[in-house]
Structure formats: structure tokens, C-alpha cells
Enzyme design. Structure first.
Site, PDB file in Angstrom:
ATOM      1  N   ILE A  56       5.977  47.240 -16.313  1.00  0.00           N
ATOM      2  CA  ILE A  56       7.453  47.581 -16.782  1.00  0.00           C
ATOM      3  C   ILE A  56       6.791  48.842 -18.106  1.00  0.00           C
ATOM      4  O   ILE A  56       7.843  48.660 -19.573  1.00  0.00           O
ATOM      5  CB  ILE A  56       8.073  46.148 -17.684  1.00  0.00           C
ATOM      6  CG1 ILE A  56       7.190  45.038 -18.132  1.00  0.00           C
ATOM      7  CG2 ILE A  56       8.849  46.032 -16.609  1.00  0.00           C
ATOM      8  CD1 ILE A  56       6.780  45.445 -19.920  1.00  0.00           C
ATOM      9  N   GLU A  88       6.770  60.660 -14.359  1.00  0.00           N
ATOM     10  CA  GLU A  88       8.018  60.358 -14.212  1.00  0.00           C
ATOM     11  C   GLU A  88       9.133  61.865 -14.132  1.00  0.00           C
ATOM     12  O   GLU A  88       8.440  62.379 -15.351  1.00  0.00           O
ATOM     13  CB  GLU A  88       9.071  59.059 -15.369  1.00  0.00           C
ATOM     14  CG  GLU A  88       8.240  58.059 -15.216  1.00  0.00           C
ATOM     15  CD  GLU A  88       8.377  56.800 -16.174  1.00  0.00           C
ATOM     16  OE1 GLU A  88       9.804  57.049 -17.222  1.00  0.00           O
ATOM     17  OE2 GLU A  88       7.925  55.857 -15.830  1.00  0.00           O
ATOM     18  N   HIS A 100      12.578  53.429 -15.130  1.00  0.00           N
ATOM     19  CA  HIS A 100      12.817  53.398 -16.318  1.00  0.00           C
ATOM     20  C   HIS A 100      13.413  52.812 -16.469  1.00  0.00           C
ATOM     21  O   HIS A 100      14.023  53.707 -17.602  1.00  0.00           O
ATOM     22  CB  HIS A 100      11.998  54.760 -16.616  1.00  0.00           C
ATOM     23  CG  HIS A 100      11.246  54.131 -18.184  1.00  0.00           C
ATOM     24  ND1 HIS A 100       9.875  55.546 -18.422  1.00  0.00           N
ATOM     25  CD2 HIS A 100      11.265  53.219 -19.583  1.00  0.00           C
ATOM     26  CE1 HIS A 100       9.485  54.671 -19.542  1.00  0.00           C
ATOM     27  NE2 HIS A 100      10.704  54.042 -19.404  1.00  0.00           N
ATOM     28  N   ARG A 124       3.928  51.436 -19.045  1.00  0.00           N
ATOM     29  CA  ARG A 124       3.979  52.306 -18.770  1.00  0.00           C
ATOM     30  C   ARG A 124       3.166  53.188 -17.494  1.00  0.00           C
ATOM     31  O   ARG A 124       2.183  52.232 -17.126  1.00  0.00           O
ATOM     32  CB  ARG A 124       3.168  53.544 -20.230  1.00  0.00           C
ATOM     33  CG  ARG A 124       4.000  53.626 -21.537  1.00  0.00           C
ATOM     34  CD  ARG A 124       5.052  54.493 -21.303  1.00  0.00           C
ATOM     35  NE  ARG A 124       5.915  55.281 -22.289  1.00  0.00           N
ATOM     36  CZ  ARG A 124       6.911  54.174 -22.893  1.00  0.00           C
ATOM     37  NH1 ARG A 124       7.496  53.262 -22.011  1.00  0.00           N
ATOM     38  NH2 ARG A 124       7.327  54.711 -23.865  1.00  0.00           N
ATOM     39  N   ARG A 183       4.908  40.823 -28.945  1.00  0.00           N
ATOM     40  CA  ARG A 183       6.112  40.569 -28.202  1.00  0.00           C
ATOM     41  C   ARG A 183       7.144  40.760 -26.774  1.00  0.00           C
ATOM     42  O   ARG A 183       7.006  39.956 -26.780  1.00  0.00           O
ATOM     43  CB  ARG A 183       7.345  41.759 -29.703  1.00  0.00           C
ATOM     44  CG  ARG A 183       7.530  40.718 -30.544  1.00  0.00           C
ATOM     45  CD  ARG A 183       8.008  41.601 -31.132  1.00  0.00           C
ATOM     46  NE  ARG A 183       7.951  42.599 -31.949  1.00  0.00           N
ATOM     47  CZ  ARG A 183       8.557  43.267 -33.343  1.00  0.00           C
ATOM     48  NH1 ARG A 183       9.376  42.629 -33.789  1.00  0.00           N
ATOM     49  NH2 ARG A 183       7.392  43.876 -34.122  1.00  0.00           N
ATOM     50  N   ASP A 228       9.317  49.767 -12.643  1.00  0.00           N
ATOM     51  CA  ASP A 228       9.952  50.525 -13.520  1.00  0.00           C
ATOM     52  C   ASP A 228       9.118  52.222 -14.130  1.00  0.00           C
ATOM     53  O   ASP A 228      10.274  52.579 -14.701  1.00  0.00           O
ATOM     54  CB  ASP A 228       9.998  49.358 -14.435  1.00  0.00           C
ATOM     55  CG  ASP A 228      11.618  49.988 -15.372  1.00  0.00           C
ATOM     56  OD1 ASP A 228      12.300  51.175 -15.150  1.00  0.00           O
ATOM     57  OD2 ASP A 228      12.019  50.155 -16.796  1.00  0.00           O
TER      58      ASP A 228
HETATM   59  C1  8YV Z   1      13.286  54.343 -23.031  1.00  0.00           C
HETATM   60  C2  8YV Z   1      10.642  52.710 -23.260  1.00  0.00           C
HETATM   61  O1  8YV Z   1      12.384  54.917 -22.182  1.00  0.00           O
HETATM   62  O2  8YV Z   1      11.212  51.909 -25.620  1.00  0.00           O
HETATM   63  C3  8YV Z   1      10.138  53.008 -24.661  1.00  0.00           C
HETATM   64  O3  8YV Z   1       9.575  52.982 -24.777  1.00  0.00           O
HETATM   65  O4  8YV Z   1      10.277  53.538 -22.620  1.00  0.00           O
HETATM   66  C4  8YV Z   1      12.193  52.842 -23.264  1.00  0.00           C
HETATM   67  O5  8YV Z   1      13.324  52.372 -23.938  1.00  0.00           O
HETATM   68  C5  8YV Z   1      13.397  54.982 -24.240  1.00  0.00           C
HETATM   69  O6  8YV Z   1      12.328  55.427 -24.842  1.00  0.00           O
HETATM   70  C6  8YV Z   1      14.571  55.166 -24.146  1.00  0.00           C
HETATM   71  O7  8YV Z   1      15.120  55.657 -25.006  1.00  0.00           O
END
Ligand code: 8YV
Length: 316
Positions: free
Chosen positions: A233, A264, A282, A235, A157, A259
Site C-alpha cells: 500500500i 501508475e 491506488h 509505493r 505511523r 494498491d
Molecule cells: C494519494 C498517496 O495518491 O498520500 C499519498 O502519498 O499516495 C495517496 O494518498 C494522493 O496523494 C492523493 O492526492
């Protein structure tokens, strides 16, 4: 009696926080000073039936083992790589995440990073602020996006939404992921290496997992090349960060716009010192609208579970 919930991180949505308080007895770990968390947790753990975590924090087997009554882990994010799914499955604990609602904002950030790298935004912002423009210093031209190839690693997506946006800037698309997507006119490269070779911009949008760990390695970065830009964007775990830093330093990789990082919120000084990088903390899903929608989905999943209804977005 309200079900007891262990909340590992707050939602920035006040409305979501109010709903959590309304429907659950919340134990907020994030409010506890770090040195007191272990003792505090030991006190609340026996009656916890649900855990609210984030994509980045997830949940480890050790914490699950401390929660004898836990039934559900609700992830406020799409990535479940930080959740020990083997441990949740072994315990029969259900897991939910928040797919769909964050697609557009994450794709928007991918293009923001891509454009910032392409047009050297951070360096030129500094150029204006530090008086270099006024001092008449020369400004190097950048390269246009149109006609360039945007390679997308992970064409789910989010990857497809990135493709739609890149196309609007006149870019040509290719993608790679192990499973071919049916019905898309976008060509699939034979391998990640082939995708990197063909790409001017390689955007990483695949999930973090043992299978994708360090797949963006030295060979892939070399194939992307001195004129190439890496955008991540997804991991940090997908990229061999040391190899990337070396390639950026030696200019065998042109630029990186990132990002997400391996460890992290720690970003190696060697990466922070480079000029050919654009770095954000992030924030792919960090908009008011999306964080509210994510939090609402978390609340709705938790309520569905404790009401004995089907989960909205279970992780299978
Ligand atoms: C946020 C993310 O870091 O959705 C994810 O997997 O990495 C990001 O949206 C996080 O989960 C926000 O709470």
C-alpha cells in the site's frame, strides 16, 4: 490580491475546492486538455506563488523552473517521493504534505487487501457470479489468519496502525526498517530478508525513496515463498515488479495484493492476467472523510504560508 495557485489535481471535496477558490486565485491545470497544457501553463506560470499537487504527481524540476515566483508546494498526500526535493530546497521553496489524517484509511486498505488475498475474495466473487457455485463446482479451503506472521516493512505511523489491525485478527507481528522503533513490543527483524523469511504476509508500508527502490527484490520474494503473500500500500517503486510477476507466475510467491504499481496508472498486462493477485487503483486514502481532511490540511498549510504563520505539516 489573492495569491496565485497552480492546481495540478482537484480534491474530491467540494468544500476544499470552495475554500481554494475563496482564498486563492486558482489556475487549474487538470481542467486543461492535455495538448493545450504547455501553452496554457506558459501564460499563467509567471505569477504562480503556490503549487497544489498530489503524492503521485509530485513536481519535477522542469515545472519548478517554469515558476519564477513559486514559494510553496503543498502535497495533497503523505508521500513526497515524486517531489524533486533537491530542486525545491535549492530554490528555497517550502513543501508541505498531509501526514496523520490518512493513517487509518491506508491501514484499513492494507488489511482489506490482506484479507481479500487470504480468503481469495476476487476469485470467489467471480465463482458466485459465473454460476460455478450453482453448478456445484468444488470450493477450495483457504487458510486462517490467526497465528500467522504479519511482517511489516516500514513501521512508522501507517505500519504501526496496520500492526494494530493485524493483531486484532490474531496475527503475530514483526517489523523491519533501518531505524529501530523505541518502546514497541513488536520484534524487529535483522533485515528485510529475515523479515520475509519469518512472514506469512509481508506488508510494505515504507516510504518510496532512492534508498528503498526495489528493496523488495527476487531474494525477498523467494524468502516470502510459495505460501507467502505480499501486500503493498506504499509505493510501487519499492518492489521489483518484474521479479514479482515472475515469482507469482512460477508460484514461488503465493499471492500479491497491490494498491500501488511501478508506473501508475499503467499496470502490466502480465500482472493483470494473473489469478493470484488482488489489484486496486491506488485508493488507500480515497474515502470522503480522509480526502476532505487531507484537502483541509493542504488549504490550512497554504493559508498559513501566505499569512506568514508557521506551517502545520512542513516536509523537513
Ligand atoms: C494519494 C498517496 O495518491 O498520500 C499519498 O502519498 O499516495 C495517496 O494518498 C494522493 O496523494 C492523493 O492526492
Amino acid at each position: 490580491m489573492k495569491p496565485e495557485l497552480l492546481v495540478l489535481a482537484a480534491s474530491p471535496s467540494a468544500d476544499v475546492m470552495a475554500q481554494l477558490a475563496q482564498y486563492f486565485e486558482c489556475h487549474h491545470l487538470w481542467q486543461q486538455p492535455r495538448e493545450q497544457q504547455a501553452a496554457w501553463l506558459a501564460g499563467v506560470a509567471p505569477n504562480v506563488r503556490g503549487v497544489l499537487t498530489t503524492g503521485a504527481i509530485g513536481i519535477k524540476a522542469e515545472l519548478l523552473a517554469q515558476l519564477p515566483k513559486v514559494e510553496i508546494v503543498a502535497v495533497n498526500g503523505i508521500g513526497t517521493d515524486a517531489v524533486d526535493l533537491a530542486a525545491t530546497r535549492a530554490r528555497g521553496v517550502v513543501v508541505t504534505n498531509t501526514p496523520g489524517v490518512l493513517t487509518d484509511d491506508v491501514a484499513d486498505l492494507a488489511l482489506t487487501l490482506l484479507l481479500a488475498a487470504a480468503r481469495r475474495l476476487p476469485a470467489l466473487d467471480t465463482f458466485v457470479r459465473n454460476g460455478s457455485w450453482e453448478a456445484g463446482k468444488p470450493i477450495a479451503s483457504t487458510r486462517a489468519l490467526r497465528g500467522k506472521v504479519c511482517g511489516i516493512y516500514g513501521f512508522g505511523r501507517i505500519g504501526q496502525a496496520i500492526g494494530d489491525r493485524a493483531q486484532a485478527f490474531g496475527m503475530t507481528l514483526q517489523y523491519f526498517q533501518p531505524r529501530a522503533i523505541e518502546g514497541t513490543p513488536v520484534p524487529r527483524a535483522d533485515s528485510l530478508l529475515a523479515l520475509a523469511e519469518a512472514s506469512d504476509y509481508l506488508v510494505v508500508a515504507a516510504p518510496g525513496s532512492p534508498a528503498t527502490h526495489h528493496t523488495v527484490n527476487a531474494a525477498v520474494l523467494a524468502a516470502l515463498g510459495p505460501q507467502g503473500t505480499l501486500v503493498n500500500i506504499a509505493r510501487g517503486s519499492l518492489v521489483d515488479e518484474d521479479a514479482m510477476i515472475a515469482a507469482l507466475r512460477e508460484h514461488t510467491l503465493g499471492m500479491a495484493a497491490l494498491d500501488v504499481f511501478a508506473d501508475e496508472p499503467r499496470v502490466p498486462a502480465a500482472l493483470r492476467e494473473l489469478e493470484n493477485v488482488v489489484l486496486t487503483p491506488h485508493i488507500g486514502s480515497l474515502t470522503v472523510e480522509t480526502r476532505h481532511a487531507m484537502g483541509q490540511l493542504v488549504v490550512d498549510n497554504l493559508r498559513a504560508h501566505f499569512d506568514g504563520k508557521p506551517l502545520l505539516t512542513p516536509v523537513v
